[in-house]
Structure formats: structure tokens, C-alpha cells
Design a protein around this motif. Structure first.
Motif, short mmCIF file in Angstrom:
data_model
loop_
_atom_site.label_atom_id
_atom_site.label_comp_id
_atom_site.label_asym_id
_atom_site.label_seq_id
_atom_site.Cartn_x
_atom_site.Cartn_y
_atom_site.Cartn_z
N ARG A 171 -6.04 7.99 0.84
CA ARG A 171 -5.85 7.05 1.81
C ARG A 171 -5.75 5.56 1.18
N GLY A 172 -6.71 5.28 0.40
CA GLY A 172 -6.90 3.74 -0.18
C GLY A 172 -5.81 3.70 -1.19
N ALA A 173 -4.94 4.72 -1.87
CA ALA A 173 -3.84 4.45 -2.54
C ALA A 173 -2.51 4.32 -1.90
N GLN A 174 -2.60 4.85 -0.66
CA GLN A 174 -1.43 4.87 0.38
C GLN A 174 -1.32 3.39 0.74
N TRP A 175 -2.57 2.86 1.14
CA TRP A 175 -2.66 1.32 1.95
C TRP A 175 -2.32 0.47 0.88
N THR A 176 -2.92 0.50 -0.49
CA THR A 176 -2.43 -0.24 -1.66
C THR A 176 -1.13 -0.42 -1.73
N LYS A 177 -0.40 0.81 -1.72
CA LYS A 177 0.96 1.03 -2.00
C LYS A 177 1.58 0.09 -0.87
N LEU A 178 1.34 0.19 0.44
CA LEU A 178 1.98 -0.20 1.60
C LEU A 178 1.73 -1.86 1.11
N LEU A 179 0.62 -2.24 0.83
CA LEU A 179 0.74 -3.76 0.44
C LEU A 179 1.70 -4.16 -0.58
N VAL A 180 1.71 -3.41 -1.67
CA VAL A 180 2.67 -3.65 -2.66
C VAL A 180 4.32 -3.80 -2.14
N ASN A 181 4.42 -2.80 -1.41
CA ASN A 181 5.96 -2.61 -0.73
C ASN A 181 6.27 -3.74 0.26
N GLN A 182 5.30 -4.37 0.52
CA GLN A 182 5.70 -5.72 1.36
C GLN A 182 6.80 -6.59 0.77
N VAL A 212 -1.21 -10.61 3.93
CA VAL A 212 -2.54 -10.77 4.92
C VAL A 212 -2.52 -10.15 6.06
N GLU A 213 -1.42 -9.49 6.88
CA GLU A 213 -1.59 -8.76 8.00
C GLU A 213 -1.77 -7.33 7.43
N THR A 214 -1.24 -6.97 6.49
CA THR A 214 -1.63 -5.56 6.06
C THR A 214 -3.10 -5.48 5.64
N ALA A 215 -3.50 -6.50 4.96
CA ALA A 215 -5.12 -6.22 4.46
C ALA A 215 -5.75 -6.34 5.76
N VAL A 216 -5.48 -7.16 6.77
CA VAL A 216 -6.41 -7.01 7.89
C VAL A 216 -6.33 -5.86 8.77
N VAL A 217 -5.09 -5.13 8.64
CA VAL A 217 -5.16 -3.91 9.51
C VAL A 217 -5.96 -2.88 8.65
N GLY A 218 -5.78 -2.78 7.21
CA GLY A 218 -6.47 -1.89 6.25
C GLY A 218 -7.96 -2.04 6.48
N ARG A 219 -8.28 -3.21 6.60
CA ARG A 219 -9.90 -3.70 6.77
C ARG A 219 -10.42 -2.86 8.21
N GLY A 222 -11.09 0.46 7.84
CA GLY A 222 -11.99 1.14 7.03
C GLY A 222 -11.33 1.40 5.71
N VAL A 223 -10.24 1.15 5.14
CA VAL A 223 -9.68 1.59 4.01
C VAL A 223 -10.57 1.00 2.90
N LYS A 224 -10.65 1.85 1.99
CA LYS A 224 -11.29 1.36 0.65
C LYS A 224 -10.17 1.31 -0.24
#
Length: 336
Positions: A171-182, A212-219, A222-224
């Protein structure tokens, strides 16, 4: 090892060529002119990882014996692509895609197959039918089922010139990749490369706000955040620091690491080829998660709408129009 690469486009084509160069027995699925060119002339690799002509068969159906299936289609094409796999339930699957959904589709289609996910940070382009090029060499990270990783990891480490790592946090890797894929949406909307988008002051600010929006949603979820290449928890903390100059460091850093070769990103490549894009699995995934949490994500919502508009019209938007049409909204970093 006999490996089937389902979807030998830019990323899948690079993997197919590299695995073939390393000595694996590779077959691919590919559509239209691209598939016809590979069948006729072979799959040409160029760019950052050298040149090679891979003589790989193009098949309509994947049938046993197969040791590993690499699913590299667009996320929204996964179910249709997997329907062309026969008698391989139980064969390990490696899903290498942008966005969310492909791994679930693989588990649905092949319920007895262990499934791993590959997070490719390298940039690749489909230059012309039958020819793929590595425009930005970078590592690849694996996560998911250990049985699938055990099959895929040695093959990839033998084939890829860059480091191949493993993380235990899917899950953490998926959300980091979503961040990069912005970085994908604005090139698709404007027709500019990632580097050109980041060089434009206004577009870079929009991109940073989407991050920033992606980071806020991940936070809020509870994404690590997993470390993928140069992006991880430290970069997310900068995005959440409520400082626009800090937020712009990440897009600047990503563009700098891409080098001088223009990187169109995968979504723009789909637009140029007249194909539907994966935007709903990228910015759309962020916006959907945000809606469930009642968090405003105006930039991500606008990116989805504008990419679909360009899909429908075939007309790119000038940066000035993009800046007018992307609402600023409330600063999402202030959302609790």
C-alpha cells in the motif's frame, strides 16, 4: 525461463526486450501496428539501457507452459487482456502498471496465481511501432506475494541494468507511485513534456498542488509511504509543510532526474496514439479516495476532467487556459 509479457507497449516492451536480451524465452501480446511491426521486424530497444533487437513472438493468447506472466497493459485494460490467458491459473503474475486496479484484476482472473506488483520508475517511450526507448533510466521495486517475487526477482535482476529492490509495504508503495505519477496529467492536457511542464512556473505550481492533495489524502488514510527511488516519507513531509516553495522541490527533482531527453509520460503517449488513458486509475484514484474521506481535491478532480476532455476533442490546451480552468480551492494541506 519462459515469460509472457501481456501488453508490450512502452514499459512492457522495454521489459520484454531486456528479458529477451538476458536469455529468457519471451512471448508478447501487442495490438495494432505495434504488434504487427514486432511480429514482422522484431522489438527494437534503444536509449539509456543500450540497443538491442529482440526477436520475440507476438501471440494472441498466452498458453502454458509459462513460468511468469508480466501484465503491463494500462490498468483499465487489465481484465480484457487477462481474458486472453488460457490454462495458466497458478502461474506467478507480475503487474507493472501505473495506478490502481491491475493486481485485483489479476487475482480475479487467476485466483490460484501469486501476484506481485512492479513499481517501475524508469521512463520509456513507444517511439514508432516496434521501437521502444528508455528515456530515463531508473530502478524498479517489487512488492506483493512472496511466491511471485521469488520467480520475478532473479529474472529482473539479470535483465535490468538498474537496481531492482523489494518492499514489504504494498500500500505504501502504491501511494508513493501515485504521488510520482502526478507528473502524467499535465503533459497529457498540454502536449508538453514533463520537463517543460516543470519548467513552466504556473504549471509547476499546479503540479505541486496536486501532489500536496495526494499527500493529504494518503495521510488521512494512514499510509506509511514506501521509498521508491528518490521519493519517500521525507519528500511527503516537505509537501505537507504548508510551504509552496518546498512543495515545488519534488516536481523539480523528478524532472531533473529525467535528464535532457523529453519525457512525454505514459498518459500523453496514450493521447497521441488515440487510446484511452489510465487517468481514472491515477488522479482519479486520489480523487475517489478523497471523496470518501470528504477531503477536497480540486486539482486532481480537474486533471481527470481535463484529460478526458483532451481524449474527446483531440485538442491540447495552452498553459494559460489550464491555469484558468484548474480551481485553486482551499489549501488541502490545512485539511484535518
Amino acid at each position: 525461463m519462459r515469460i509472457a509479457v501481456v501488453g508490450a507497449g512502452a514499459i512492457g516492451g522495454v521489459l520484454a526486450a531486456l528479458l529477451s536480451r538476458a536469455g529468457d524465452d519471451v512471448v508478447v501480446t501487442a495490438r495494432g501496428e505495434h504488434g504487427a511491426a514486432i511480429a514482422r521486424d522484431g522489438l527494437e530497444l534503444s536509449g539509456g539501457w543500450g540497443s538491442f533487437l529482440a526477436r520475440v513472438p507476438v501471440v494472441e493468447r498466452v498458453e502454458p507452459p509459462v513460468d511468469l506472466i508480466v501484465l503491463a497493459t494500462k490498468a483499465h485494460d487489465s481484465a480484457a487482456a487477462l481474458s486472453a490467458i488460457t490454462g495458466c491459473d497458478g502461474t506467478p503474475v507480475l503487474v507493472v502498471q501505473n495506478g490502481l486496479g491491475g493486481a485485483d484484476a489479476a487475482r480475479d482472473a487467476l485466483p490460484h496465481s501469486p501476484v506481485a506488483i512492479g513499481f517501475a520508475l524508469f521512463a520509456a517511450s513507444l517511439v514508432v511501432p516496434g521501437h521502444v526507448s528508455v528515456t530515463g533510466p531508473a530502478p524498479l521495486t517489487l512488492a506483493g506475494d512472496a511466491a511471485a517475487i521469488a520467480v520475478a526477482l532473479p529474472a529482473l535482476r539479470a535483465a535490468l541494468p538498474e537496481e531492482v529492490t523489494v518492499t514489504d509495504d504494498v500500500r505504501g508503495a502504491q501511494w508513493t507511485k501515485l504521488l510520482v505519477n502526478q507528473v502524467n496529467a499535465l503533459p497529457a492536457i498540454t502536449g508538453l513534456s514533463v520537463q517543460q511542464v516543470v519548467a513552466h512556473d504556473g504549471l509547476r505550481r499546479v503540479l505541486a498542488r496536486g501532489m500536496v492533495e495526494t499527500a493529504v489524502v494518503g495521510r488521512a488514510l494512514g499510509v506509511k509511504w514506501a521509498q521508491l527511488g528518490s521519493v519517500g516519507a521525507a519528500q511527503v513531509e516537505e509537501l505537507l509543510a504548508d510551504d509552496s516553495a518546498h512543495a515545488e522541490r519534488l516536481p523539480r527533482s523528478l524532472a531533473a532526474r529525467m535528464g535532457d531527453v523529453p519525457n512525454p509520460a505514459s498518459t500523453l503517449q496514450s493521447i497521441r496514439r488515440g487510446r484511452s488513458t489510465e487517468i481514472d486509475a491515477l488522479n482519479g484514484a486520489v480523487a475517489d479516495a478523497a471523496a470518501r474521506l470528504h477531503i477536497p481535491t480540486p486539482v486532481n478532480a480537474a486533471m481527470v476532467a481535463l484529460v478526458h476532455e483532451v481524449e474527446r476533442t483531440g485538442e491540447f490546451l495552452p498553459p494559460a487556459e489550464v491555469l484558468v480552468r484548474v480551481p485553486r480551492g482551499n489549501d488541502p494541506a490545512r485539511t484535518d
